[in-house]
Design a protein around this motif. Structure first.
Motif, short mmCIF file in Angstrom:
data_model
loop_
_atom_site.label_atom_id
_atom_site.label_comp_id
_atom_site.label_asym_id
_atom_site.label_seq_id
_atom_site.Cartn_x
_atom_site.Cartn_y
_atom_site.Cartn_z
N ALA A 183 -6.54 -15.69 -1.32
CA ALA A 183 -7.17 -16.65 -0.41
C ALA A 183 -8.39 -17.30 -1.06
N GLU A 184 -9.15 -16.52 -1.84
CA GLU A 184 -10.32 -17.08 -2.52
C GLU A 184 -9.92 -18.19 -3.49
N LEU A 185 -8.87 -17.93 -4.27
CA LEU A 185 -8.44 -18.93 -5.24
C LEU A 185 -7.79 -20.13 -4.56
N GLN A 186 -7.09 -19.91 -3.45
CA GLN A 186 -6.54 -21.03 -2.69
C GLN A 186 -7.67 -21.93 -2.18
N GLU A 187 -8.71 -21.32 -1.63
CA GLU A 187 -9.86 -22.10 -1.13
C GLU A 187 -10.53 -22.84 -2.28
N LYS A 188 -10.66 -22.18 -3.41
CA LYS A 188 -11.33 -22.79 -4.56
C LYS A 188 -10.59 -24.01 -5.06
#
Length: 303
Positions: A269-274
């Motif tokens: 989820a962190e990398l998707q948001e990034k």
């Protein structure tokens, strides 16, 4: 390598365009199926035995994967680093142009494609996919300030650009059906080897619109709001994930375990948001292995 920039003349008939699209999809499936018989990519036991996994990544499809200052960057570049920490074997990556990348995986030159590959019926007949990590619904991209395109009906007869060999091309019949239902018809289709070329032609007025999937559309419009605008949706739901040959079921299970790990730790989820500007908590969490399964997921997610 021959450049994919198939430009049709204005006098080309609608029937010719339809036949060309149908034949392109058929030839893609047939050629990949034939190539896959010539060599088998390594499954997990062989990969573990030799101590390395070989992956192919596209070089020009932001924000999934692209080159910046000579280095690969993007969502998949970060995922690759996470995979290298997770795996107990090396992960060797080659950066390739999109054209021919999936055929290279099919012939066993690489074990899988760690790239931004959309799921399609044709590809599912040759490859299995890990669980999706991004949405791939398709949208029209227009020039900023072009008030002539407000809805799908406004796309009738207009000149569009799309990447050669892409799922965007194979799913054009969905747009054609939407246009037909509104009394319109699909216009001239121009194929490009890479999307930056298509975007340049759109900005210069050589195209009326370009079709791309949700994530790169959002990224492009956010980066150049004075040049491009997001137009109407031109397809139903779609997915992006990593394809690998059907002869590698244990590798599929392993890579899906890696995605489960990334999901459970919150890192996915962190990398998707990034990179995408949003996470996708409602995506399917199981591998995609058949056309029927793909269609069931599409239908269940239709709104």
């Amino acid at each position: 390598m021959m450049r994919f920039s198939a430009r049709k003349t204005a006098s080309s008939s609608r029937l010719s365009r339809m036949a060309a699209k149908a034949m392109a999809g058929t030839l893609l499936a047939v050629s990949l199926s034939s190539l896959s018989l010539t060599a088998l990519a390594a499954d997990l036991p062989e990969i573990e035995s030799r101590g390395s996994l070989s992956v192919a990544t596209e070089d020009n499809y932001a924000p999934f994967n692209y080159i910046e200052n000579g280095d690969p960057v993007g969502f998949n570049a970060d995922m690759l680093e996470e995979l290298r920490q997770y795996a107990d074997f090396d992960v060797d990556q080659d950066i390739l142009p999109w054209t021919g990348l999936l055929a290279a995986v099919s012939t066993g030159q690489y074990d899988m494609a760690l790239t931004g590959a959309s799921v399609s019926d044709e590809r599912l007949r040759v490859f299995n996919y890990t669980a999706p990590y991004a949405s791939a619904q398709h949208f029209a991209i227009t020039r900023a300030g072009d008030d002539s395109i407000q809805s799908v009906a406004d796309l009738s007869g207009k000149k569009l650009g799309v990447q050669a060999g892409s799922v965007l091309l194979s799913r054009l019949p969905e747009l054609e059906k939407m246009l037909r239902e509104s009394g319109g018809e699909l216009g001239e289709v121009v194929q490009y080897e890479s999307y930056p070329e298509a975007f340049a032609d759109l900005a210069n007025g050589r195209l009326d619109f370009v079709i791309d999937s949700a994530v790169p559309v959002n990224t492009l419009v956010a980066s150049k709001p004075d040049v491009f605008a997001k137009g109407p949706a031109v397809s139903g739901p779609g997915y992006v994930s990593w394809p690998m040959p059907k002869s590698s079921p244990e590798l599929l299970e392993y890579m899906d375990g890696f995605l489960d790990h990334m999901r459970d730790t919150g890192r996915l989820a962190e990398l998707q948001e990034k990179w995408f500007g949003e996470s996708f908590p409602d995506l399917p969490t199981e591998p995609l292995t058949s056309v029927d399964q793909f269609h069931e997921l599409q239908f269940s997610n239709m709104k």
